[in-house]
Design a protein around this motif. Structure first.
Motif, mmCIF file in Angstrom:
data_model
loop_
_atom_site.group_PDB
_atom_site.id
_atom_site.type_symbol
_atom_site.label_atom_id
_atom_site.label_comp_id
_atom_site.label_asym_id
_atom_site.label_seq_id
_atom_site.Cartn_x
_atom_site.Cartn_y
_atom_site.Cartn_z
ATOM 1 N N ARG A 67 0.830 -1.209 0.000
ATOM 2 C CA ARG A 67 0.000 0.000 0.000
ATOM 3 C C ARG A 67 0.859 1.251 0.000
ATOM 4 N NH1 ARG A 67 -3.069 -2.972 3.808
ATOM 5 N NH2 ARG A 67 -2.048 -1.829 5.516
ATOM 6 N N ALA A 68 1.873 1.276 0.860
ATOM 7 C CA ALA A 68 2.720 2.465 0.971
ATOM 8 C C ALA A 68 3.490 2.735 -0.320
ATOM 9 C CB ALA A 68 3.705 2.295 2.133
ATOM 10 N N ALA A 69 3.847 1.674 -1.026
ATOM 11 C CA ALA A 69 4.610 1.811 -2.270
ATOM 12 C C ALA A 69 3.706 2.039 -3.479
ATOM 13 C CB ALA A 69 5.471 0.576 -2.496
ATOM 14 N N GLY A 70 2.395 1.839 -3.295
ATOM 15 C CA GLY A 70 1.473 1.963 -4.421
ATOM 16 C C GLY A 70 1.638 0.844 -5.429
ATOM 17 N N LEU A 71 1.962 -0.353 -4.919
ATOM 18 C CA LEU A 71 2.200 -1.512 -5.787
ATOM 19 C C LEU A 71 1.059 -2.516 -5.681
ATOM 20 C CD1 LEU A 71 5.970 -2.129 -4.984
ATOM 21 C CD2 LEU A 71 5.026 -1.047 -7.036
ATOM 22 N N PRO A 72 0.901 -3.369 -6.685
ATOM 23 C CA PRO A 72 -0.135 -4.405 -6.623
ATOM 24 C C PRO A 72 0.086 -5.331 -5.428
ATOM 25 C CG PRO A 72 0.759 -4.218 -8.841
ATOM 26 C CD PRO A 72 1.644 -3.396 -7.962
ATOM 27 N N VAL A 73 -0.993 -5.825 -4.868
ATOM 28 C CA VAL A 73 -0.899 -6.760 -3.748
ATOM 29 C C VAL A 73 -0.060 -7.972 -4.166
ATOM 30 C CG1 VAL A 73 -2.195 -8.313 -2.243
ATOM 31 C CG2 VAL A 73 -3.102 -6.037 -2.771
ATOM 32 N N GLY A 74 0.876 -8.339 -3.325
ATOM 33 C CA GLY A 74 1.742 -9.474 -3.617
ATOM 34 C C GLY A 74 3.113 -9.081 -4.123
ATOM 35 N N SER A 75 3.289 -7.804 -4.473
ATOM 36 C CA SER A 75 4.588 -7.368 -5.009
ATOM 37 C C SER A 75 5.699 -7.527 -3.989
ATOM 38 C CB SER A 75 4.503 -5.907 -5.461
ATOM 39 O OG SER A 75 3.592 -5.749 -6.524
ATOM 40 N N THR A 76 5.442 -7.095 -2.751
ATOM 41 C CA THR A 76 6.476 -7.176 -1.717
ATOM 42 C C THR A 76 6.827 -8.622 -1.400
ATOM 43 O OG1 THR A 76 5.784 -5.069 -0.731
ATOM 44 C CG2 THR A 76 7.052 -6.566 0.661
ATOM 45 N N SER A 77 5.812 -9.484 -1.293
ATOM 46 C CA SER A 77 6.087 -10.888 -0.976
ATOM 47 C C SER A 77 6.818 -11.591 -2.108
ATOM 48 C CB SER A 77 4.779 -11.627 -0.658
ATOM 49 O OG SER A 77 3.906 -11.601 -1.767
ATOM 50 N N TYR A 78 6.720 -11.059 -3.338
ATOM 51 C CA TYR A 78 7.455 -11.644 -4.458
ATOM 52 C C TYR A 78 8.956 -11.446 -4.273
ATOM 53 C CZ TYR A 78 9.161 -12.376 -9.220
ATOM 54 O OH TYR A 78 9.860 -12.806 -10.309
ATOM 55 N N TYR A 79 9.349 -10.275 -3.788
ATOM 56 C CA TYR A 79 10.771 -9.962 -3.632
ATOM 57 C C TYR A 79 11.313 -10.322 -2.247
ATOM 58 C CZ TYR A 79 10.404 -7.428 -8.026
ATOM 59 O OH TYR A 79 10.211 -7.104 -9.345
ATOM 60 N N ALA A 80 10.439 -10.352 -1.251
ATOM 61 C CA ALA A 80 10.858 -10.709 0.111
ATOM 62 C C ALA A 80 9.764 -11.613 0.676
ATOM 63 C CB ALA A 80 11.035 -9.464 0.963
ATOM 64 N N ARG A 81 9.918 -12.911 0.518
ATOM 65 C CA ARG A 81 8.830 -13.844 0.809
ATOM 66 C C ARG A 81 8.509 -13.950 2.294
ATOM 67 N NH1 ARG A 81 7.256 -16.038 -3.701
ATOM 68 N NH2 ARG A 81 8.665 -16.258 -5.463
ATOM 69 N N THR A 82 9.483 -13.735 3.141
ATOM 70 C CA THR A 82 9.254 -13.847 4.578
ATOM 71 C C THR A 82 9.457 -12.490 5.244
ATOM 72 O OG1 THR A 82 11.577 -14.342 5.085
ATOM 73 C CG2 THR A 82 10.136 -16.203 4.516
ATOM 74 N N ARG A 83 8.983 -12.387 6.471
ATOM 75 C CA ARG A 83 9.181 -11.152 7.226
ATOM 76 C C ARG A 83 10.672 -10.914 7.481
ATOM 77 N NH1 ARG A 83 6.693 -7.515 10.563
ATOM 78 N NH2 ARG A 83 7.851 -6.852 12.410
ATOM 79 N N ALA A 84 11.393 -11.987 7.760
ATOM 80 C CA ALA A 84 12.831 -11.865 7.991
ATOM 81 C C ALA A 84 13.535 -11.303 6.761
ATOM 82 C CB ALA A 84 13.425 -13.216 8.371
ATOM 83 N N ALA A 85 13.137 -11.776 5.579
ATOM 84 C CA ALA A 85 13.737 -11.280 4.337
ATOM 85 C C ALA A 85 13.398 -9.814 4.120
ATOM 86 C CB ALA A 85 13.247 -12.112 3.154
ATOM 87 N N LEU A 86 12.176 -9.416 4.470
ATOM 88 C CA LEU A 86 11.774 -8.022 4.326
ATOM 89 C C LEU A 86 12.555 -7.125 5.281
ATOM 90 C CD1 LEU A 86 9.943 -5.882 3.100
ATOM 91 C CD2 LEU A 86 8.175 -6.520 4.759
ATOM 92 N N LEU A 87 12.767 -7.604 6.493
ATOM 93 C CA LEU A 87 13.548 -6.835 7.459
ATOM 94 C C LEU A 87 14.991 -6.655 6.978
ATOM 95 C CD1 LEU A 87 12.309 -8.400 10.823
ATOM 96 C CD2 LEU A 87 11.913 -6.056 10.042
ATOM 97 N N GLU A 88 15.578 -7.723 6.476
ATOM 98 C CA GLU A 88 16.964 -7.643 6.002
ATOM 99 C C GLU A 88 17.078 -6.722 4.793
ATOM 100 O OE1 GLU A 88 20.712 -10.520 4.700
ATOM 101 O OE2 GLU A 88 18.841 -11.403 5.424
ATOM 102 N N LEU A 89 16.114 -6.810 3.889
ATOM 103 C CA LEU A 89 16.107 -5.933 2.713
ATOM 104 C C LEU A 89 16.040 -4.465 3.140
ATOM 105 C CD1 LEU A 89 13.943 -6.482 -0.463
ATOM 106 C CD2 LEU A 89 13.866 -4.292 0.721
ATOM 107 N N THR A 90 15.227 -4.189 4.151
ATOM 108 C CA THR A 90 15.010 -2.813 4.596
ATOM 109 C C THR A 90 16.228 -2.244 5.324
ATOM 110 O OG1 THR A 90 12.657 -3.323 4.839
ATOM 111 C CG2 THR A 90 13.442 -1.286 5.837
ATOM 112 N N ILE A 91 16.816 -3.003 6.230
ATOM 113 C CA ILE A 91 17.978 -2.488 6.953
ATOM 114 C C ILE A 91 19.166 -2.323 6.011
ATOM 115 C CG2 ILE A 91 18.753 -4.767 7.709
ATOM 116 C CD1 ILE A 91 19.133 -1.380 9.546
ATOM 117 N N THR A 92 19.256 -3.197 5.009
ATOM 118 C CA THR A 92 20.315 -3.044 4.010
ATOM 119 C C THR A 92 20.146 -1.730 3.252
ATOM 120 O OG1 THR A 92 20.534 -5.437 3.740
ATOM 121 C CG2 THR A 92 21.390 -4.063 1.964
ATOM 122 N N ARG A 93 18.922 -1.387 2.934
ATOM 123 C CA ARG A 93 18.635 -0.120 2.252
ATOM 124 C C ARG A 93 18.980 1.071 3.138
ATOM 125 N NH1 ARG A 93 18.474 2.778 -2.325
ATOM 126 N NH2 ARG A 93 16.679 4.180 -2.443
#
Length: 219
Positions: A67-93
């Motif tokens: 929602r925050a990115a204005g992307l289709p539902v499922g976009s984030t889970s495609y690139y970061a399938r788990t919460r742990a992966a999303l956290l790592e992607l974000t802190i790396t950024r």
């Protein structure tokens, strides 16, 4: 076709089709797939930073980032399938953004650079820093995040030590801790502490930076 920049990228399914099509047919697609992938990951990470800054770690979900990115539902889970992966992607950024040069280019002296760095963090970098503080606490409970978080902090301290050594510091590593700790304390106070009631402006930060550097004989 979008150039490799911050334009509107295709959705995740289209990105996957391009990669699969190029690899299975051997025919080169003119769309810059790698650029689309990198751009999309950055968009997702930036949106995750905004979500964390606004809602804390509990508010971070794949759907919230979509929602925050204005992307289709499922976009984030495609690139970061788990919460742990999303956290790592974000802190790396966040670590990457912490290394971005100041808009002014640091054209002044050392005190000016230190003051401008702190000022950018308090103003334009506010969202990033608030998310960073959330990660600092989360990293105390997640060893895998601790390593990435500490890597970013060590990069800043190593850069500070190099600059201070070039400026004549007899103990650059120790003095780097002094300067970085002052910056981190000042930024935290201005954003999350009582100092947020009246955050310091650039001139006040510059005066303080000069006093700190004079105290370690490099001002």
């Amino acid at each position: 076709m979008q150039p490799c920049g911050r334009g509107q990228a295709a959705d995740a399914a289209t990105d996957h089709y391009r990669v699969h099509n190029a690899s299975s047919t051997g025919v080169e697609d003119s769309t810059p797939v790698e650029c689309v992938f990198v751009e999309r990951v950055d968009v997702i990470a930036d949106a995750a930073i905004s979500v964390i800054a606004a809602e804390g770690m509990r508010g971070l979900t794949h759907r919230a980032v979509d929602r925050a990115a204005g992307l289709p539902v499922g976009s984030t889970s495609y690139y970061a399938r788990t919460r742990a992966a999303l956290l790592e992607l974000t802190i790396t950024r966040i670590v990457v953004l912490d290394q971005v040069p100041l808009a002014g280019g640091g054209g002044g002296g050392l005190a000016e650079f230190v003051a401008e760095y702190a000022f950018e963090a308090i103003t334009a970098g506010r969202t990033r820093m608030l998310a960073r503080y959330e990660f600092a606490l989360e990293a105390t409970r997640r060893p895998e995040l601790r390593a990435v978080y500490d890597e970013g902090g060590l990069q800043i301290r190593h850069r500070a030590a190099s600059v201070l050594e070039a400026a004549g510091s007899p103990e650059p590593e120790r003095h780097a801790r002094v300067v970085v700790d002052w910056m981190e304390g000042t930024i935290f106070g201005a954003l999350a502490g009582t100092g947020s009631l009246a955050p310091p402006g650039l001139e006040e930060l510059l005066a303080s930076a000069r006093e700190i550097l004079a105290g370690i004989v490099v001002g």
